[in-house]
Design a protein around this motif. Sequence first.
Motif, PDB file in Angstrom:
ATOM      1  N   UNK A  63       0.844  -1.172   0.000  1.00 29.66           N
ATOM      2  CA  UNK A  63       0.000   0.000   0.000  1.00 29.66           C
ATOM      3  C   UNK A  63       0.893   1.240   0.000  1.00 29.66           C
ATOM      4  N   UNK A  64       0.567   2.169  -0.866  1.00 25.81           N
ATOM      5  CA  UNK A  64       1.326   3.408  -0.998  1.00 25.81           C
ATOM      6  C   UNK A  64       0.457   4.565  -0.515  1.00 25.81           C
ATOM      7  N   UNK A  65       1.007   5.398   0.362  1.00 23.80           N
ATOM      8  CA  UNK A  65       0.314   6.600   0.813  1.00 23.80           C
ATOM      9  C   UNK A  65       0.861   7.779   0.027  1.00 23.80           C
ATOM     10  N   UNK A  66      -0.024   8.709  -0.320  1.00 21.18           N
ATOM     11  CA  UNK A  66       0.406   9.840  -1.128  1.00 21.18           C
ATOM     12  C   UNK A  66      -0.447  11.071  -0.826  1.00 21.18           C
ATOM     13  N   UNK A  67       0.108  12.238  -1.156  1.00 19.71           N
ATOM     14  CA  UNK A  67      -0.575  13.513  -0.950  1.00 19.71           C
ATOM     15  C   UNK A  67      -0.495  14.344  -2.224  1.00 19.71           C
ATOM     16  N   UNK A  68      -1.520  15.123  -2.449  1.00 18.07           N
ATOM     17  CA  UNK A  68      -1.525  16.107  -3.525  1.00 18.07           C
ATOM     18  C   UNK A  68      -2.042  17.417  -2.976  1.00 18.07           C
ATOM     19  N   UNK A  69      -1.479  18.513  -3.475  1.00 11.31           N
ATOM     20  CA  UNK A  69      -1.883  19.822  -2.948  1.00 11.31           C
ATOM     21  C   UNK A  69      -1.815  20.858  -4.053  1.00 11.31           C
ATOM     22  N   UNK A  70      -2.835  21.686  -4.093  1.00 11.65           N
ATOM     23  CA  UNK A  70      -2.840  22.865  -4.954  1.00 11.65           C
ATOM     24  C   UNK A  70      -3.054  24.052  -4.036  1.00 11.65           C
ATOM     25  N   UNK A  71      -2.144  24.996  -4.098  1.00 15.23           N
ATOM     26  CA  UNK A  71      -2.240  26.216  -3.294  1.00 15.23           C
ATOM     27  C   UNK A  71      -1.572  27.334  -4.090  1.00 15.23           C
ATOM     28  N   UNK A  72      -2.323  27.891  -5.027  1.00 16.29           N
ATOM     29  CA  UNK A  72      -1.767  28.935  -5.881  1.00 16.29           C
ATOM     30  C   UNK A  72      -2.801  30.021  -6.140  1.00 16.29           C
ATOM     31  N   UNK A  73      -2.302  31.195  -6.415  1.00 15.22           N
ATOM     32  CA  UNK A  73      -3.151  32.307  -6.804  1.00 15.22           C
ATOM     33  C   UNK A  73      -3.017  32.473  -8.317  1.00 15.22           C
ATOM     34  N   UNK A  74      -4.156  32.456  -8.983  1.00 17.03           N
ATOM     35  CA  UNK A  74      -4.202  32.697 -10.429  1.00 17.03           C
ATOM     36  C   UNK A  74      -5.362  33.637 -10.690  1.00 17.03           C
ATOM     37  N   UNK A  75      -5.132  34.620 -11.549  1.00 15.87           N
ATOM     38  CA  UNK A  75      -6.170  35.582 -11.913  1.00 15.87           C
ATOM     39  C   UNK A  75      -6.742  36.259 -10.668  1.00 15.87           C
ATOM     40  N   UNK A  76      -5.900  36.465  -9.646  1.00 16.94           N
ATOM     41  CA  UNK A  76      -6.312  37.125  -8.418  1.00 16.94           C
ATOM     42  C   UNK A  76      -7.128  36.268  -7.467  1.00 16.94           C
ATOM     43  N   UNK A  77      -7.245  34.972  -7.758  1.00 17.02           N
ATOM     44  CA  UNK A  77      -8.043  34.078  -6.915  1.00 17.02           C
ATOM     45  C   UNK A  77      -7.170  32.966  -6.352  1.00 17.02           C
ATOM     46  N   UNK A  78      -7.369  32.658  -5.071  1.00 20.62           N
ATOM     47  CA  UNK A  78      -6.672  31.530  -4.463  1.00 20.62           C
ATOM     48  C   UNK A  78      -7.372  30.247  -4.874  1.00 20.62           C
ATOM     49  N   UNK A  79      -6.590  29.255  -5.268  1.00 20.25           N
ATOM     50  CA  UNK A  79      -7.074  27.913  -5.591  1.00 20.25           C
ATOM     51  C   UNK A  79      -6.401  26.995  -4.588  1.00 20.25           C
ATOM     52  N   UNK A  80      -7.206  26.329  -3.736  1.00 19.69           N
ATOM     53  CA  UNK A  80      -6.618  25.546  -2.656  1.00 19.69           C
ATOM     54  C   UNK A  80      -7.359  24.239  -2.436  1.00 19.69           C
ATOM     55  N   UNK A  81      -6.600  23.156  -2.355  1.00 20.78           N
ATOM     56  CA  UNK A  81      -7.141  21.851  -1.958  1.00 20.78           C
ATOM     57  C   UNK A  81      -5.995  20.928  -1.593  1.00 20.78           C
ATOM     58  N   UNK A  82      -6.250  20.051  -0.632  1.00 20.01           N
ATOM     59  CA  UNK A  82      -5.304  18.997  -0.260  1.00 20.01           C
ATOM     60  C   UNK A  82      -6.044  17.665  -0.296  1.00 20.01           C
ATOM     61  N   UNK A  83      -5.372  16.645  -0.825  1.00 18.51           N
ATOM     62  CA  UNK A  83      -5.948  15.307  -0.875  1.00 18.51           C
ATOM     63  C   UNK A  83      -4.881  14.322  -0.424  1.00 18.51           C
TER      64      UNK A  83
END
Length: 142
Positions: free
Chosen positions: A1-21
């Motif tokens: 079994x492999x554990x993994x993480x993904x994250x998006x935390x960036x500002x584009x077009x003046x908007x924050x885009x954020x999520x962690x999985x």
Amino acid sequence: MIQSKGKIARVRHGLLHFAEVELTVSSADEMVVTFDCHGEGFISQGYIEVVPAKGYDDWKHGALAGITYALGKCSDHPCNVTVTYIAGLTTDTNPSIVGGAAIQAIWSALQYEPTAEEQTHIEKIVFQSFTQPFDHVPDFGS
């Protein structure tokens, strides 16, 4: 079994885009995706929302869309994927952003390096997602 993480935390077009999985991947006879999230959801404005077992179905559907796309690109063998953690903020997170983070987590787990075209395709969907309804589930395959 492999554990993994993904994250998006960036500002584009003046908007924050954020999520962690966070998720686990293991080999299986057929592809199965399950959600085993145990967060508290919305607590108060400004606090990160961790997805609970019930609710946040649009974020879960976004994660499923991302996982399905990512596995289709990088794995010829079925996998059992268990999503254990999804986090975001109501104002800065939507299903497309969660899906993008889920794609990162799968590709990291399976050590897949996306092509520049694949990366651009995902970023376009994620960073233009606020032009869609807040609960729009993306089709990463289109």
